[in-house]
Scaffold this motif. Sequence first.
Motif, PDB file in Angstrom:
ATOM      1  N   ARG A   1       0.204   2.883   7.088  1.00 24.34           N
ATOM      2  CA  ARG A   1       1.344   3.035   6.184  1.00 24.34           C
ATOM      3  C   ARG A   1       1.113   4.068   5.094  1.00 24.34           C
ATOM      4  O   ARG A   1       2.008   4.321   4.287  1.00 24.34           O
ATOM      5  CB  ARG A   1       1.671   1.680   5.532  1.00 24.34           C
ATOM      6  CG  ARG A   1       2.167   0.610   6.482  1.00 24.34           C
ATOM      7  CD  ARG A   1       3.508   0.963   7.115  1.00 24.34           C
ATOM      8  NE  ARG A   1       4.502   1.365   6.133  1.00 24.34           N
ATOM      9  CZ  ARG A   1       5.227   0.524   5.389  1.00 24.34           C
ATOM     10  NH1 ARG A   1       5.061  -0.791   5.540  1.00 24.34           N
ATOM     11  NH2 ARG A   1       6.115   0.963   4.535  1.00 24.34           N
ATOM     12  N   THR A   2      -0.091   4.648   5.023  1.00 22.92           N
ATOM     13  CA  THR A   2      -0.415   5.584   3.944  1.00 22.92           C
ATOM     14  C   THR A   2      -1.041   6.847   4.522  1.00 22.92           C
ATOM     15  O   THR A   2      -1.489   6.879   5.674  1.00 22.92           O
ATOM     16  CB  THR A   2      -1.387   4.944   2.935  1.00 22.92           C
ATOM     17  OG1 THR A   2      -2.605   4.573   3.612  1.00 22.92           O
ATOM     18  CG2 THR A   2      -0.783   3.704   2.280  1.00 22.92           C
ATOM     19  N   GLU A   3      -1.095   7.879   3.681  1.00 21.45           N
ATOM     20  CA  GLU A   3      -1.676   9.154   4.092  1.00 21.45           C
ATOM     21  C   GLU A   3      -2.776   9.641   3.167  1.00 21.45           C
ATOM     22  O   GLU A   3      -3.577  10.483   3.558  1.00 21.45           O
ATOM     23  CB  GLU A   3      -0.580  10.235   4.155  1.00 21.45           C
ATOM     24  CG  GLU A   3       0.499   9.944   5.182  1.00 21.45           C
ATOM     25  CD  GLU A   3       1.580  11.011   5.197  1.00 21.45           C
ATOM     26  OE1 GLU A   3       1.554  11.895   4.304  1.00 21.45           O
ATOM     27  OE2 GLU A   3       2.442  10.973   6.094  1.00 21.45           O
ATOM     28  N   ARG A   4      -2.803   9.143   1.941  1.00 24.22           N
ATOM     29  CA  ARG A   4      -3.708   9.685   0.923  1.00 24.22           C
ATOM     30  C   ARG A   4      -4.680   8.645   0.362  1.00 24.22           C
ATOM     31  O   ARG A   4      -5.818   8.964   0.029  1.00 24.22           O
ATOM     32  CB  ARG A   4      -2.870  10.272  -0.221  1.00 24.22           C
ATOM     33  CG  ARG A   4      -3.660  10.818  -1.393  1.00 24.22           C
ATOM     34  CD  ARG A   4      -2.749  11.230  -2.536  1.00 24.22           C
ATOM     35  NE  ARG A   4      -1.877  10.151  -2.995  1.00 24.22           N
ATOM     36  CZ  ARG A   4      -2.250   9.187  -3.832  1.00 24.22           C
ATOM     37  NH1 ARG A   4      -3.499   9.161  -4.306  1.00 24.22           N
ATOM     38  NH2 ARG A   4      -1.410   8.252  -4.212  1.00 24.22           N
ATOM     39  N   LEU A   5      -4.241   7.408   0.240  1.00 24.85           N
ATOM     40  CA  LEU A   5      -5.034   6.371  -0.413  1.00 24.85           C
ATOM     41  C   LEU A   5      -6.379   6.157   0.268  1.00 24.85           C
ATOM     42  O   LEU A   5      -6.464   6.092   1.495  1.00 24.85           O
ATOM     43  CB  LEU A   5      -4.301   5.031  -0.373  1.00 24.85           C
ATOM     44  CG  LEU A   5      -3.128   4.762  -1.306  1.00 24.85           C
ATOM     45  CD1 LEU A   5      -2.583   3.376  -1.021  1.00 24.85           C
ATOM     46  CD2 LEU A   5      -3.549   4.868  -2.761  1.00 24.85           C
TER      47      LEU A   5
ATOM     48  N   SER B   1      -7.532   6.302   9.972  1.00 26.08           N
ATOM     49  CA  SER B   1      -7.015   6.731   8.668  1.00 26.08           C
ATOM     50  C   SER B   1      -7.320   8.181   8.336  1.00 26.08           C
ATOM     51  O   SER B   1      -6.980   8.644   7.240  1.00 26.08           O
ATOM     52  CB  SER B   1      -7.617   5.849   7.571  1.00 26.08           C
ATOM     53  OG  SER B   1      -9.023   6.033   7.488  1.00 26.08           O
TER      54      SER B   1
ATOM     55  N   VAL C   1      -2.736  -0.850   6.176  1.00 24.75           N
ATOM     56  CA  VAL C   1      -2.807   0.142   5.091  1.00 24.75           C
ATOM     57  C   VAL C   1      -3.032   1.537   5.668  1.00 24.75           C
ATOM     58  O   VAL C   1      -2.396   2.513   5.246  1.00 24.75           O
ATOM     59  CB  VAL C   1      -3.921  -0.229   4.092  1.00 24.75           C
ATOM     60  CG1 VAL C   1      -4.119   0.882   3.068  1.00 24.75           C
ATOM     61  CG2 VAL C   1      -3.602  -1.550   3.403  1.00 24.75           C
TER      62      VAL C   1
ATOM     63  N   ALA D   1       0.835  -1.208   0.000  1.00 27.01           N
ATOM     64  CA  ALA D   1       0.000   0.000   0.000  1.00 27.01           C
ATOM     65  C   ALA D   1       0.869   1.256   0.000  1.00 27.01           C
ATOM     66  O   ALA D   1       0.571   2.226  -0.707  1.00 27.01           O
ATOM     67  CB  ALA D   1      -0.933  -0.015   1.203  1.00 27.01           C
ATOM     68  N   ALA D   2       1.943   1.246   0.794  1.00 26.62           N
ATOM     69  CA  ALA D   2       2.848   2.395   0.804  1.00 26.62           C
ATOM     70  C   ALA D   2       3.481   2.596  -0.570  1.00 26.62           C
ATOM     71  O   ALA D   2       3.608   3.737  -1.056  1.00 26.62           O
ATOM     72  CB  ALA D   2       3.924   2.192   1.871  1.00 26.62           C
ATOM     73  N   GLU D   3       3.871   1.497  -1.219  1.00 28.51           N
ATOM     74  CA  GLU D   3       4.436   1.596  -2.563  1.00 28.51           C
ATOM     75  C   GLU D   3       3.384   2.074  -3.555  1.00 28.51           C
ATOM     76  O   GLU D   3       3.691   2.847  -4.481  1.00 28.51           O
ATOM     77  CB  GLU D   3       5.000   0.248  -2.986  1.00 28.51           C
ATOM     78  CG  GLU D   3       6.219  -0.184  -2.199  1.00 28.51           C
ATOM     79  CD  GLU D   3       6.791  -1.505  -2.674  1.00 28.51           C
ATOM     80  OE1 GLU D   3       6.626  -1.832  -3.868  1.00 28.51           O
ATOM     81  OE2 GLU D   3       7.395  -2.226  -1.860  1.00 28.51           O
TER      82      GLU D   3
ATOM     83  N   GLU E   1       0.837   4.088  -2.953  1.00 31.18           N
ATOM     84  CA  GLU E   1       0.651   5.522  -2.772  1.00 31.18           C
ATOM     85  C   GLU E   1       1.788   6.303  -3.438  1.00 31.18           C
ATOM     86  O   GLU E   1       1.551   7.303  -4.121  1.00 31.18           O
ATOM     87  CB  GLU E   1       0.575   5.851  -1.288  1.00 31.18           C
ATOM     88  CG  GLU E   1       0.270   7.302  -1.002  1.00 31.18           C
ATOM     89  CD  GLU E   1      -0.130   7.532   0.444  1.00 31.18           C
ATOM     90  OE1 GLU E   1      -1.345   7.569   0.714  1.00 31.18           O
ATOM     91  OE2 GLU E   1       0.766   7.644   1.302  1.00 31.18           O
TER      92      GLU E   1
END
Length: 268
Positions: free
Chosen positions: A70-74, A102, A67, A31-33, A35
């Motif tokens: 590990r993410t900020e936008r998705l 999230s 997820v 998920a980080a990849e 994004e």
Amino acid sequence: MARRVGMTTRRGLFVAPFDALADPRIVGDLAAEAEAAGWDGFFVWDHLLYGDRVAAIADPWTCCAAVALRTERLLFGPMVTPLPRRRPQVLARQAASLAVLSGGRLVLGLGLGDDWVGEFSAFGDEADPQVRGRMLDDGLAVLTGLLSGETVDHEGEHHAARDVRFRPAPRVPLWLAGRYGNRAPLRRAASYDGFFVIGLDGPADLDTVTADLAAHEPGPGFDVVVDLQPDQDPAEWLDRGASWVLTRVGPYDLDLDDVRRIVRAGPA
């Protein structure tokens, strides 16, 4: 329901957390990849069983938490959760907590589920799809009421919620899933935030879907969601009413290096 002027079709990944991906840490890494590569969404399958060709399966809710962290936008979520095998009050708590975790990026995909490999019958759950349809509608009444933050007093055929109120109550969009050509899922979806339509033969089928949806007058911002194989050209779907085009990852013979190549390539 023609394509809205100025509407941008968003691209996401539709990931089966099976076998090589049956580890929430790996799912979080992917998920980080995703994004970083410019994808807009990351959605995970929700299954207990998937036949003899799948040996290992990760819990989608644990994957979603990974997820979220590990993410900020998705945008992300389970796609789709069979509500008839879940308690709607527990699901409401899980969904609200993931939305808070999230910062409001959870999308909750819901449907009947399927018993083709015994995901219901092997555990003594309801196998009849018509009964599960009634369970889904009953569960949606409880779930949406609890997610609203208002007091819920519901006595249904399958579920009850007696004078209860849940907080926090963040906004959680609901996408309802259904197979192309089935009328009941489309009607049901039009009352919520989106329709994940499964089993389309080609982009032209979306003309029928969007016309049928228009007859039920879905609300503003309603999403029409499709999924494609990695080798399918998403451009064919962009002007047919789809607001989300997801690239399918899985379910069989998953190789982590191959998956990473798809993710890192970004949306076409």
